[in-house]
Write a protein that holds these residues in place. Structure first.
Motif, mmCIF file in Angstrom:
data_model
loop_
_atom_site.group_PDB
_atom_site.id
_atom_site.type_symbol
_atom_site.label_atom_id
_atom_site.label_comp_id
_atom_site.label_asym_id
_atom_site.label_seq_id
_atom_site.Cartn_x
_atom_site.Cartn_y
_atom_site.Cartn_z
ATOM 1 N N PRO A 159 64.304 69.746 29.540
ATOM 2 C CA PRO A 159 64.998 71.298 29.386
ATOM 3 C C PRO A 159 64.763 71.236 27.496
ATOM 4 N N GLN A 160 65.287 70.031 26.289
ATOM 5 C CA GLN A 160 65.331 70.220 25.647
ATOM 6 C C GLN A 160 63.825 70.230 24.397
ATOM 7 N N SER A 161 63.364 69.213 25.717
ATOM 8 C CA SER A 161 61.827 68.944 25.429
ATOM 9 C C SER A 161 60.829 70.694 25.204
ATOM 10 N N ALA A 162 61.390 71.541 25.845
ATOM 11 C CA ALA A 162 60.551 73.003 25.721
ATOM 12 C C ALA A 162 60.754 73.258 24.449
ATOM 13 N N HIS A 163 61.954 73.015 23.492
ATOM 14 C CA HIS A 163 61.487 73.649 22.714
ATOM 15 C C HIS A 163 61.723 72.180 21.651
ATOM 16 N N ALA A 164 60.897 71.295 21.826
ATOM 17 C CA ALA A 164 60.461 70.483 20.704
ATOM 18 C C ALA A 164 59.539 70.686 19.843
ATOM 19 N N SER A 165 58.966 70.954 18.666
ATOM 20 C CA SER A 165 57.659 71.233 17.921
ATOM 21 C C SER A 165 57.123 70.582 17.082
ATOM 22 N N THR A 166 57.870 69.272 16.940
ATOM 23 C CA THR A 166 56.774 68.086 16.614
ATOM 24 C C THR A 166 57.125 66.463 17.437
ATOM 25 N N GLU A 167 56.333 65.966 16.898
ATOM 26 C CA GLU A 167 56.619 64.561 17.484
ATOM 27 C C GLU A 167 57.916 63.658 17.778
ATOM 28 N N HIS A 168 58.191 63.790 16.114
ATOM 29 C CA HIS A 168 59.555 64.278 15.759
ATOM 30 C C HIS A 168 60.529 64.512 16.701
ATOM 31 N N ASP A 169 60.615 64.979 16.593
ATOM 32 C CA ASP A 169 61.871 66.050 17.983
ATOM 33 C C ASP A 169 61.877 65.519 19.380
ATOM 34 N N LEU A 170 60.399 65.244 20.076
ATOM 35 C CA LEU A 170 60.340 64.199 21.112
ATOM 36 C C LEU A 170 60.995 63.541 21.095
ATOM 37 N N ALA A 171 60.653 62.198 19.983
ATOM 38 C CA ALA A 171 60.963 60.910 19.780
ATOM 39 C C ALA A 171 62.172 61.388 20.018
ATOM 40 N N SER A 172 63.174 62.098 19.397
ATOM 41 C CA SER A 172 64.355 62.414 19.471
ATOM 42 C C SER A 172 65.212 62.222 20.363
ATOM 43 N N VAL A 184 69.498 55.084 16.328
ATOM 44 C CA VAL A 184 69.225 55.921 15.817
ATOM 45 C C VAL A 184 69.866 56.198 14.284
ATOM 46 N N SER A 185 69.790 55.170 13.702
ATOM 47 C CA SER A 185 69.797 55.372 11.505
ATOM 48 C C SER A 185 68.979 54.909 11.079
ATOM 49 N N ASN A 186 67.761 54.449 11.872
ATOM 50 C CA ASN A 186 66.850 53.811 11.317
ATOM 51 C C ASN A 186 65.398 54.976 11.476
ATOM 52 N N PHE A 187 65.583 55.844 13.449
ATOM 53 C CA PHE A 187 65.062 56.354 12.907
ATOM 54 C C PHE A 187 65.435 58.024 12.326
ATOM 55 N N GLN A 188 66.747 58.137 11.808
ATOM 56 C CA GLN A 188 66.521 59.331 11.337
ATOM 57 C C GLN A 188 66.283 59.130 9.901
ATOM 58 N N MET A 189 66.217 57.585 8.894
ATOM 59 C CA MET A 189 65.588 57.520 7.849
ATOM 60 C C MET A 189 64.149 56.529 8.137
ATOM 61 N N GLY A 190 63.911 57.061 9.383
ATOM 62 C CA GLY A 190 61.606 56.731 9.090
ATOM 63 C C GLY A 190 61.102 55.568 9.604
ATOM 64 N N ALA A 191 62.032 54.959 10.141
ATOM 65 C CA ALA A 191 62.198 53.604 9.925
ATOM 66 C C ALA A 191 61.532 52.960 10.959
ATOM 67 N N TYR A 192 60.469 53.355 11.719
ATOM 68 C CA TYR A 192 60.250 53.934 13.061
ATOM 69 C C TYR A 192 60.135 52.435 13.545
ATOM 70 N N THR A 193 59.183 51.200 13.274
ATOM 71 C CA THR A 193 59.212 50.343 13.595
ATOM 72 C C THR A 193 60.306 49.494 13.389
ATOM 73 N N SER A 194 61.097 49.629 13.001
ATOM 74 C CA SER A 194 62.858 48.690 13.470
ATOM 75 C C SER A 194 63.182 49.299 13.929
ATOM 76 N N THR A 195 62.505 50.850 14.548
ATOM 77 C CA THR A 195 63.698 51.627 15.568
ATOM 78 C C THR A 195 62.977 51.017 17.068
ATOM 79 N N LEU A 196 61.831 50.913 17.001
ATOM 80 C CA LEU A 196 60.685 50.211 18.296
ATOM 81 C C LEU A 196 61.401 48.640 18.362
ATOM 82 N N ALA A 197 61.550 47.994 17.274
ATOM 83 C CA ALA A 197 62.647 46.997 17.730
ATOM 84 C C ALA A 197 63.389 46.905 18.663
ATOM 85 N N ASN A 198 65.103 47.770 18.252
ATOM 86 C CA ASN A 198 66.339 48.197 18.260
ATOM 87 C C ASN A 198 66.195 48.802 20.007
#
Length: 102
Positions: A1-14, A66-80
């Motif tokens: 249900p939350q995805s209906a309110h997402a406006s960016t790819e970042h929101d969806l990924a979160s 979560v912390s890597n994602f919030q910092m924009g460290a997407y490669t590290s997020t993917l590794a996690n």
């Protein structure tokens, strides 16, 4: 249900990351409950391995991803997230060692 309110790819990924964390936490709860019921059974060994793997996966997601994602460290997020995905393989292998299905 939350995805209906997402406006960016970042929101969806979160949202996807939060769902992943919730799923991992649920898996820990289910495995822990099974482990308590199977203490004297052959499955106890495999369940203990599964519990450790999913607990570590949950921690990796909650603390690092979560912390890597919030910092924009997407490669590290993917590794996690990739590390966390390995929990299911670890669990399957533990059950295979005792000749049972996970």
């Amino acid at each position: 249900p939350q995805s209906a309110h997402a406006s960016t790819e970042h929101d969806l990924a979160s949202i996807a990351l939060e769902i992943t964390i919730d799923t991992a936490k649920h898996s820990v709860k289910v495995i822990n409950d099974l482990d308590k019921k199977k203490q004297s059974k052959p499955e106890a060994f495999a369940l203990a391995i599964c519990l450790k793997a999913y607990t570590e996966a949950t921690s990796a997601l909650e603390i690092y991803a979560v912390s890597n994602f919030q910092m924009g460290a997407y490669t590290s997020t993917l590794a996690n997230v990739s590390f966390a995905m390995g929990a299911s393989d670890t669990c399957k292998k533990a059950f295979k060692r005792i000749g049972k299905e996970s």
